[in-house]
Structure formats: C-alpha cells, structure tokens
Design an enzyme around this catalytic site. Structure first.
Site, mmCIF file in Angstrom:
data_model
loop_
_atom_site.group_PDB
_atom_site.id
_atom_site.type_symbol
_atom_site.label_atom_id
_atom_site.label_comp_id
_atom_site.label_asym_id
_atom_site.label_seq_id
_atom_site.Cartn_x
_atom_site.Cartn_y
_atom_site.Cartn_z
ATOM 1 N N HIS A 156 55.059 -8.024 23.329
ATOM 2 C CA HIS A 156 54.101 -6.913 23.206
ATOM 3 C C HIS A 156 54.115 -6.263 21.825
ATOM 4 O O HIS A 156 53.145 -5.619 21.432
ATOM 5 C CB HIS A 156 54.365 -5.881 24.296
ATOM 6 C CG HIS A 156 54.272 -6.458 25.677
ATOM 7 N ND1 HIS A 156 55.246 -7.282 26.198
ATOM 8 C CD2 HIS A 156 53.320 -6.360 26.632
ATOM 9 C CE1 HIS A 156 54.901 -7.655 27.403
ATOM 10 N NE2 HIS A 156 53.750 -7.114 27.711
ATOM 11 N N GLU A 216 50.255 -10.029 38.416
ATOM 12 C CA GLU A 216 49.021 -10.420 37.716
ATOM 13 C C GLU A 216 47.813 -10.309 38.638
ATOM 14 O O GLU A 216 46.730 -9.901 38.223
ATOM 15 C CB GLU A 216 49.146 -11.839 37.148
ATOM 16 C CG GLU A 216 50.254 -12.013 36.096
ATOM 17 C CD GLU A 216 50.111 -11.098 34.895
ATOM 18 O OE1 GLU A 216 48.990 -10.643 34.607
ATOM 19 O OE2 GLU A 216 51.140 -10.802 34.244
HETATM 20 ZN ZN LIG Z 1 50.459 -6.597 33.672
#
Ligand SMILES: [Zn+2]
Ligand SMILES: *[C@@H]1O[C@H](CO)[C@@H](O)[C@H](O)[C@H]1NC(C)=O
Ligand SMILES: *[C@@H]1O[C@H](CO)[C@@H](O)[C@H](O)[C@H]1NC(C)=O
Ligand SMILES: *[C@@H]1O[C@H](CO)[C@@H](O)[C@H](O)[C@H]1NC(C)=O
Ligand SMILES: *[C@@H]1O[C@H](CO)[C@@H](O)[C@H](O)[C@H]1NC(C)=O
Ligand SMILES: *[C@@H]1O[C@H](CO)[C@@H](O)[C@H](O)[C@H]1NC(C)=O
Ligand SMILES: *[C@@H]1O[C@H](CO)[C@@H](O)[C@H](O)[C@H]1NC(C)=O
Ligand SMILES: *[C@@H]1O[C@H](CO)[C@@H](O)[C@H](O)[C@H]1NC(C)=O
Ligand SMILES: *[C@@H]1O[C@H](CO)[C@@H](O)[C@H](O)[C@H]1NC(C)=O
Length: 643
Positions: free
Chosen positions: A508, A379
C-alpha cells in the site's frame, strides 16, 4: 423587483385560479435552479461514469498483465480522463451550487469540487502515474533466491515467500527472507519515493488542502479524525500489550533468549508475516492449549479438494444466505482467481468496480488456505458493496468512508469462521465451547485482529508525518522503525540504515493506497457484527441464554442481511455517521464491540502473563538505524577492536 412581482400577479389574474398544471409550469426561481443543477449533475454523472469505466479497464489490463504497452495505454487513458476531470471541475467551480436549497445536490457538488490528483498539470500528473506504476511494478515482479540455493532465484512474494514465512521455523532462513525481500522491493524504489511525496502534496495544495495526508483524511468527514483514531488506540493498547507479552514469551521459549529477549521488542521476522501485521501463523507454536484443536482449517480444505472457484462460491453462498445479491455471471467470467503462469500480474488481492453497473471483478492469486478463504470473503464484501450502491450517482459509489468498505467482507468472515460455522460446512469436527476451546479460538482470531491494529496505525502515522514534512527523506527508514517500535513493539532482525527503504517493501505504500481505512475497519467490523447479531436474534447483552458475541453466526439471517443491505445501498450519499447510526444506533466509532468479543482471551492472557511474571511492554531496541551501511560496518569493527 417590484415590477417582476406585478407581472406575476397580472399573469395569475389573466389565467384566473391556477390549476395544478399551471402551478407546475410557473415554477419558482429556486425550482428552476434545482432543475438546472440536476441537469448538470446528470450530465457529469454520465460522462464521468464513462471515463471511470475506460480508466478502470485500462488499469485492470495493466494490473493483470504487466507489460510496457499496457502501462502506456493506462497512462494515456488516465491522462485523457484527467483532462475531462479538470474541465468538469472548472464547470463545477463556476457553478453557484453552495446556496442550493437541496442538501443532497450540495453534497454531490461538494464532492465534485475536490478533483484530487487530476488537477495536476498534465506533465506532473503523468509523472505521478509513472512513479506509482513503476514502484508497484517493482513490488509485483520482485524475485529473490532460495535460502542457501543460488540456483533458484525465482521466489515471488505470492506464493513462495509468503508460505515460507508462515511455515518455516528456522530463524536464519526467516531472517534471510526478510532481508532479501526488502532488498528486492523497498530498496529499489527508495529513490522514487521523495518525488512521489512532492507531487502528491502539490496535488493536495491545488485542491486547497495543506498536504496529501489531509486529502486522504477528508473522506472521513471529521476535523478531529486523527484524534478519534488515537483515542481508540488508547482504549485498545492494553489488550495489545497482553497479547504482545504472551507471544514474546512463546517465541522466546521456541527460539531462545539470544534471539527473543525478555523485555525488548519482538524481532519482526519471527511473526509469520513479512510485515508482522498479522500473526496467525505463530498459533502453531504458541496456542494456549496445545492438546485442543486449533481452528486452522487449511489441511481440511486441501483434503477436501478445495480450489479457488469453490472458495469464492462458498463466500458467495454466505452473502446469498443473508438475502444479499449473488455475484453476476460477468463476475465469474472476468475475474482472475488464480495466479496465471504466462505473465506477470499484481498478485495483491483486489476487488474492482467498472462503473457500468454490470462489470465487477476480483483479482486474487488464491491458494487453498484458511487465510485465503478469509481474504475471499473480504474481497467479495467489496463487490457486494459495489452491487448494492450501483444505482447511486458515480460520486456516491464509494463506502460511507473507506473503512466501511474494508469492513463488510470481514463482518461476513467473523460469522463464517466461527467453529460452529466451520463444523456446519464440514471444515472442523469439534465445535465444543469449553473454556479451553474458546481461548484457543479467540487466540487465533486475536493474532489476526488485535495484532493488526498497531501495524495499521503505524503505517499512516508514518505517512501522515511524511506528507506533513515532519519526516524528511533522509530519515524515512529510521523514523519508520521508531514508529513500528513505538506502536507495535517490534524491531528489525538486523541493523538498518537509510540506504534501506523498508516502508517500500509494503504494497500500500508503493501503490499509493491510504491505510488508516484498515484500522477503522478492524474496529467498526465488531460494531457491525454486534449490531447484526442482535438483529439476527442471536445475541442480546441482557439475555445470558444466548451465545456470546464471538460465537454468533448470522448465516441465513435475512433480517441481518436487510439491515446491512440498507446501509450498503447508501454508498457515500450520507456522512458515515448516518450510515453508522442506521446499522448500530451509534454515531461514533466504538471499540467496545471488539473489547467484548475478545474479553475471555484478554482475561486469560492477563492472568497467564501475571503467572509467568512477564514484562508488559518493551524497553528500547538494541538494533541500530543509522545513515549509511558503511557506518554500521565501521562501528562493528570498532566494537571488535574493543574486545
Ligand atoms: Zn479490501
Ligand atoms: C498481455 O499484453 C500484451 C500486450 O502488451 C498482449 O500482447 C498479450 O496478449 C497479453 N497477454 C494476455 C495473456 O492477455
Ligand atoms: C493516446 O491515445 C489516443 C487515442 O487512442 C492517441 O491518439 C494518442 O496518440 C495516444 N497518446 C499517447 C501519448 O500515446
Ligand atoms: C446563490 O449565490 C449566487 C452567487 O454565488 C447568487 O448569484 C445567487 O443569487 C444566490 N442565490 C440564492 C437563491 O441565494
Ligand atoms: C547449483 O548449481 C551448481 C552447478 O550446476 C551445482 O554445482 C551446485 O551444487 C548447485 N547448488 C545447489 C545449492 O543446489
Ligand atoms: C482553491 O482556492 C482558490 C482561491 O480561493 C480557487 O480559485 C480555486 O478554485 C480553489 N481550488 C479548488 C480545487 O477548490
Ligand atoms: C473446482 O472445484 C469445483 C467443485 O469442487 C469443480 O467443479 C471445478 O471443476 C474445480 N475447478 C478446477 C479448475 O479444478
Ligand atoms: C429478499 O430481498 C428482496 C430484495 O431486496 C426482498 O424483496 C425480499 O423481501 C427479501 N426476502 C426476505 C425473506 O427478506
Ligand atoms: C554488526 O554486528 C552485529 C552483531 O554482531 C550483526 O548482527 C550485524 O549484522 C553487523 N552489521 C554489519 C553491517 O556487518
């Protein structure tokens, strides 16, 4: 025409020999056009920066506090922003930018001329927003009951279910968790998905693209991109097959041949992860040399009192050691690094750019585990990218392609998780590099990196076909399993039907995030790793005295940091092939870095599989997927009648 020329000549004659100043005031028509175009781009840049900022704030407020009110605000702000995008886009469409002489200006206009979902009419845009939010909300708030305990029905994906799947070795419990999660998530959003597909395709067509898959693929700037992806898979598949065969044998020895066959697909619930996408957790029961240390540093981190902040500070320190940018104070102030207990949030880890050049945040329900340590690096790689390209125009504040964005933090983690580095920071005692230690280490990495490749490919093989209309809504689930079986060689633990919607049990899919980016990332991160290791003077294929690729640690190499930084600063201002060339000297995606990195493991697995005479690949599953559950029950009865 002639007249104009005469007038210009006359003007020069009157003034005499032009000085430097007068030549700049009599600019050519093309210079005027360029100035005019820049003015328009500057205006759009300012306005769209403000709109992006507003939308991001509203999205963050919702994702970090899932209330109806926050959703309404988010949808409202998004609608207003979409109106702006439509207006801006019409202006761009009317502007004659195609024949501007400056290729950079043309590139900016080209990007602005594909406005995406915002071109949908207001009502359709709002509906798309609401569907995705609703699916994401269902996913993020889904709860299931504890195994054999109907009194506790408060198990969330993060952390409870994830940790049970990683740690339990009771196949019945694992099957239960696998099935219940899909009932609580995917099945609940099944009815919404066809409309999401329809609206997404409508939007793509309004962008003059044939479907939403093509809209996703445009960011990869190559007409044959799906073919490139497939060519890479043909190169990588042999090594996946060796890993697959070895893991299947280990699982068979652990759980017995009734549960894991000799030559079939692997049952998906035994791989330590809800989607069988990363198999790191099975290292505990399958590591090649059990007597040797397994480089899983979770226990050490707990022992040493690690917490979320310390995990992210450690990641930051790695970037800083490369002379890259540290996280700004606002990052530490605004990020959410631990799961709050006073509200529902989207726990799926994410990194956010607020498009004001100052505000950047991570949201992660961090746990003290090695997995989360790696995720923290991942991240923070996004944030570093944001920081490096923050002075680019808004249209360029994105990765060279989406795969680049996913790769940066992982490249850091490839160095930061070498045994040598773990030892340096006190998370591992033994960093010996005898063959057994190397194989163990590469095995754990392979469970994370190699096992992931066919999963990532399968995700968007399925969605590309769905958006192209090749998979219809009444065959979503069975085709999903066909593809998972074909690429991953896995099967569901129980029979499935079209009343289930297993794709919707993955973040996702419901959150409308394209996935091939992760596949690209898992290939090119090894290309980047190799290039940076060479720049750091740690690795040279011609020099056998240096360490192999899998032991290279670029920590503290300011040269490697400068090379990486120069690529990050480009954002998407150049085609990705240029960015790739800048860092690696190559203009294509190339799996040879990954193959070289894992070579000792592949040789070992191949020899081992030969020794035990393992079946390489898999025969068709015996699990069924049919239209209705009633059909499954009926045919079960018929079966027992026969007996
Ligand atoms: Zn990512
Ligand atoms: C969550 O949002 C609601 C508004 O819907 C607000 O009243 C509440 O204070 C927020 N909670 C936190 C912790 O921010
Ligand atoms: C959206 O926000 C604007 C400005 O705050 C407000 O005037 C409008 O009523 C809101 N619209 C909806 C549908 O909530
Ligand atoms: C660019 O194209 C526009 C129309 O598309 C035309 O009016 C203009 O003359 C062209 N300019 C140049 C410099 O070719
Ligand atoms: C659930 O609660 C009921 C009533 O309190 C109790 O009788 C039962 O034993 C509990 N079940 C389990 C598995 O704890
Ligand atoms: C799509 O093509 C049509 C017809 O050529 C054109 O009018 C429209 O502006 C185009 N839309 C976009 C988003 O480029
Ligand atoms: C986390 O650990 C750091 C350093 O070990 C410490 O300074 C900090 O107070 C800890 N934070 C929490 C919330 O416990
Ligand atoms: C570190 O980065 C800064 C800013 O990018 C640069 O000016 C400096 O030369 C770099 N230091 C080293 C030792 O490379
Ligand atoms: C049908 O039978 C199989 C094998 O006994 C079992 O695993 C499966 O759960 C049954 N399916 C249903 C819907 O009852």
């Amino acid at each position: 025409m002639l007249r104009v020329i005469l007038l210009v000549v006359a003007a020069i004659l009157v003034v005499g020999f032009p000085s430097d100043e007068s030549s700049s005031t009599t600019e050519s028509p093309e210079q005027t056009r360029l100035k005019d175009a820049k003015k328009l781009l500057n205006k759009i840049n300012k306005e769209s920066g403000l709109w992006n900022n507003k939308v991001t704030i509203a999205s963050w407020n919702y994702a970090s506090n899932l209330t109806k009110e926050n959703l309404a605000t988010k949808v409202n702000v998004s609608l207003q922003s979409a109106d702006y995008v439509k207006k801006m886009w019409r202006q761009v469409a009317e502007y004659p930018w195609q024949n501007l002489s400056d290729p950079d200006l043309r590139r900016q206009f080209q990007k602005l001329s594909v406005p995406g979902l915002a071109v949908l009419p207001d009502a359709a845009y709002e509906e798309h927003q609401n569907i995705v939010s609703s699916m994401e909300n269902t996913y993020s708030t889904a709860k299931i009951c504890e195994y054999k305990n109907p009194n506790n029905c408060d198990l969330a994906l993060e952390p409870e279910i994830t940790e049970l799947l990683a740690n339990s070795q009771d196949p019945e419990q694992l099957k239960y968790l696998w099935v219940e999660w899909r009932k609580a998530s995917g099945e609940k959003v099944k009815s919404l998905y066809p409309r999401y597909v329809e609206l997404s395709n409508t939007a793509a067509q309004l962008n003059n693209l044939s479907n939403y898959a093509q809209y996703w693929l445009k960011d990869y700037e190559a007409d044959d991109f799906p073919e490139q992806v497939d060519a890479l898979w043909q190169q990588l598949k042999p090594l996946y097959l060796q890993l697959h065969a070895y893991v299947r044998r280990q699982l068979r020895e652990k759980y017995g041949p009734e549960i894991v066959s000799e030559d079939g697909p692997i049952p998906a619930h035994l791989l330590g992860n809800m989607w069988a996408q990363e198999w790191g957790s099975v290292s505990k029961i399958s590591v090649p040399f059990p007597g040797k240390q397994i480089p899983d540093v979770t226990a050490r981190m707990v022992e040493q009192g690690y917490n979320a902040t310390r995990i992210f500070r450690l990641a930051e320190e790695f970037f800083v050691s490369l002379n890259l940018t540290r996280m700004p104070d606002l990052f530490w102030k605004n990020s959410i690094l631990e799961k709050p207990n006073d509200r529902e949030i989207v726990c799926h880890a994410s990194a956010w750019d607020f498009y004001d050049g100052k505000d950047f945040r991570i949201k992660q329900c961090t746990r003290v585990t090695m997995d989360h340590l790696l995720t923290a690096h991942h991240e923070m790689g996004h944030i570093e990218y944001y920081l490096q390209y923050k002075d680019q125009p808004i249209v360029y504040r994105e990765g060279a392609n989406p795969g680049f964005h996913e790769a940066i933090g992982d490249v850091m983690a490839l160095s930061a998780s070498t045994p040598g580095h773990f030892k340096k920071i006190g998370l591992l005692d033994d960093d010996s590099v005898d063959t057994e230690a190397i194989i163990n280490n590469l095995y754990v990495k392979g469970l994370e990196k190699i096992a992931f490749l066919p999963f990532a490919y399968a995700m968007d093989r399925w969605r590309w076909s769905v958006f192209q209309g090749k998979i219809k809504s009444d065959e979503y689930n069975c085709r999903w399993w066909d593809i998972a079986e074909e690429y991953q060689g896995i099967e569901p633990p129980v029979d499935r039907s079209e009343e289930d919607f297993d794709p919707g049990a993955k973040y996702h899919i419901v959150a409308d995030v394209e996935y091939i980016r992760y596949y690209v990332s898992f290939v090119i991160q090894f290309q980047f790793h190799k290039a940076l290791c060479e720049r750091a003077g740690q690795y040279d294929p011609q020099n056998p005295k240096l360490k192999p690729l899998h032991q290279c640690d670029i920590y503290q190499s300011k040269d490697a940091g400068a090379l990486l930084g120069s690529m990050l600063q480009l954002g998407s201002s150049k085609p990705w092939q240029d960015a790739m060339e800048l860092i690696s000297g190559q203009r294509v995606m190339d799996a040879s870095g990954l193959l070289e990195y894992f070579n000792p493991l592949i040789e070992w697995l191949t020899a081992e599989n030969q020794k035990t005479n393992e079946y390489i690949g898999w025969k068709p599953t015996t699990k069924r997927c049919v239209k209705t559950r009633a059909e499954l029950i009926k045919s079960n009865k018929t079966n027992s009648d026969c007996k």
